[in-house]
Structures are given as C-alpha cells and as structure tokens.
Write a protein that holds these residues in place. Sequence first.
Motif, PDB file in Angstrom:
ATOM      1  N   THR A  88      28.953  21.354 -24.637  1.00  0.00           N
ATOM      2  CA  THR A  88      29.795  21.393 -23.435  1.00  0.00           C
ATOM      3  C   THR A  88      31.265  21.568 -23.799  1.00  0.00           C
ATOM      4  O   THR A  88      31.972  22.398 -23.208  1.00  0.00           O
ATOM      5  CB  THR A  88      29.622  20.104 -22.612  1.00  0.00           C
ATOM      6  N   GLU A  89      31.734  20.806 -24.780  1.00  0.00           N
ATOM      7  CA  GLU A  89      33.143  20.892 -25.188  1.00  0.00           C
ATOM      8  C   GLU A  89      33.452  22.256 -25.793  1.00  0.00           C
ATOM      9  O   GLU A  89      34.536  22.815 -25.565  1.00  0.00           O
ATOM     10  CB  GLU A  89      33.461  19.778 -26.188  1.00  0.00           C
ATOM     11  N   GLU A 125      33.695  24.782 -22.934  1.00  0.00           N
ATOM     12  CA  GLU A 125      34.942  24.573 -22.187  1.00  0.00           C
ATOM     13  C   GLU A 125      36.144  25.074 -22.983  1.00  0.00           C
ATOM     14  O   GLU A 125      37.091  25.630 -22.409  1.00  0.00           O
ATOM     15  CB  GLU A 125      35.106  23.099 -21.845  1.00  0.00           C
TER      16      GLU A 125
END
Length: 199
Positions: free
Chosen positions: A55-56, A59
């Motif tokens: 996810t990071e 992003e």
Amino acid sequence: MWIKRGIALKRGIPVACERMRSMLNKTLTIMFIDVQGYTLLTAQKKRHEQQLFVTELREFVEKHVQAKSGKLTKAMGDGFLVTFESPTDAISCGIDLQKEISLRNKNVLNSENLISFRIGISTGEVNVDDTGDVFGDVVNIAARIQKFAEPNEVFISESTYLAMNAAEIKALDLGPQRFKNVVREVRVFKVLKDAGQEH
C-alpha cells in the motif's frame, strides 16, 4: 447474448468487434517501473506488514505520478504501468521517483530493506480500451527498456528522447539495442538525473 458458429454475439453484434470499436488510438508516453528485489522484500515480512508495504509503495508511486499529470494504469505487485500525455512529464516523474527513493534509502539501516527502481519509458501510438489499459508495440518496448535499465536509473527510447523538452532534460545515448519480440532496433538513452553525470 447468443452463440453463433463459436462467436459470442451481443444484440446481434460480435463481442470481439464491439470491443475493437471501444478501443481508442492515442499517442502516449508509457512508463514501466520495476521494484528490484520485491520478492525478497515481501518474503521477510508478516502478512499485515506485506500489505502495508504494498500500500505504501503504491501511494508513493501514485503521488509522484499524479504530480506530473500521469495515470497509474496498472499495479502488478513488483511493478507499475503508468501513462502520460507529456514525455517530459514522464521523464521528470521518473527522475523524482529515483531521487526520493534514494533519499529514503540513506535512512535505512538494514541493507535488506533498501528499495530500488528500474524505469523504462517509450512514446508512441497505443490502443486504449474502455478500462484505461493500453496495448501496442510501444508498451512492449517500454517494458523491454525497463528490463534493460540499470537499478536507480531512468532509460528512455529514441521516440521519447525526440519528443521531450531537451532544454529541461539531458540524456546519454547508449546506442541501438535489440530486444525480444521487437522487430527493429531501438536506440536507448540514459537520463542524466544530475548535470554532472554527463562528464
């Protein structure tokens, strides 16, 4: 939906033909980003840590892509497919990604947690379907250039080099290259992230 002689029909129109009509031809700049050592990075983590890492990472990439008016078309675990209207914006995005990930790595104590990108970019006409996915030789060339690229660098095709703003970006000519499933040689350039690289 009807089946006739093995061809799927929708309201009397072959589905394949209907899909072809929904394709849009556009000239775009395609970027492939490969996350080096992705398998090792994720294998060391617990499941919730893996999800957080993925996810990071997405992003992080998406932030830079959007800042340069690009579109994250596909996330593939260990890589990303991105499209841009502007070749110069695409290259600038690649440079920003490499510079920021380099700064991040300077603060990482365990070398096994270092992240590096290989980025390949090419420009040309592609087919865009109604989901936004892209197809064509340019996509394949960008993918091959990404595999050819060095870690922490941005490599571009001649088509991108000729279309970019040369006043903003400098690049080193690496000469013509042969790639699998590409019928012609492709001249490749290494983007110089810093002016001092050319000396």
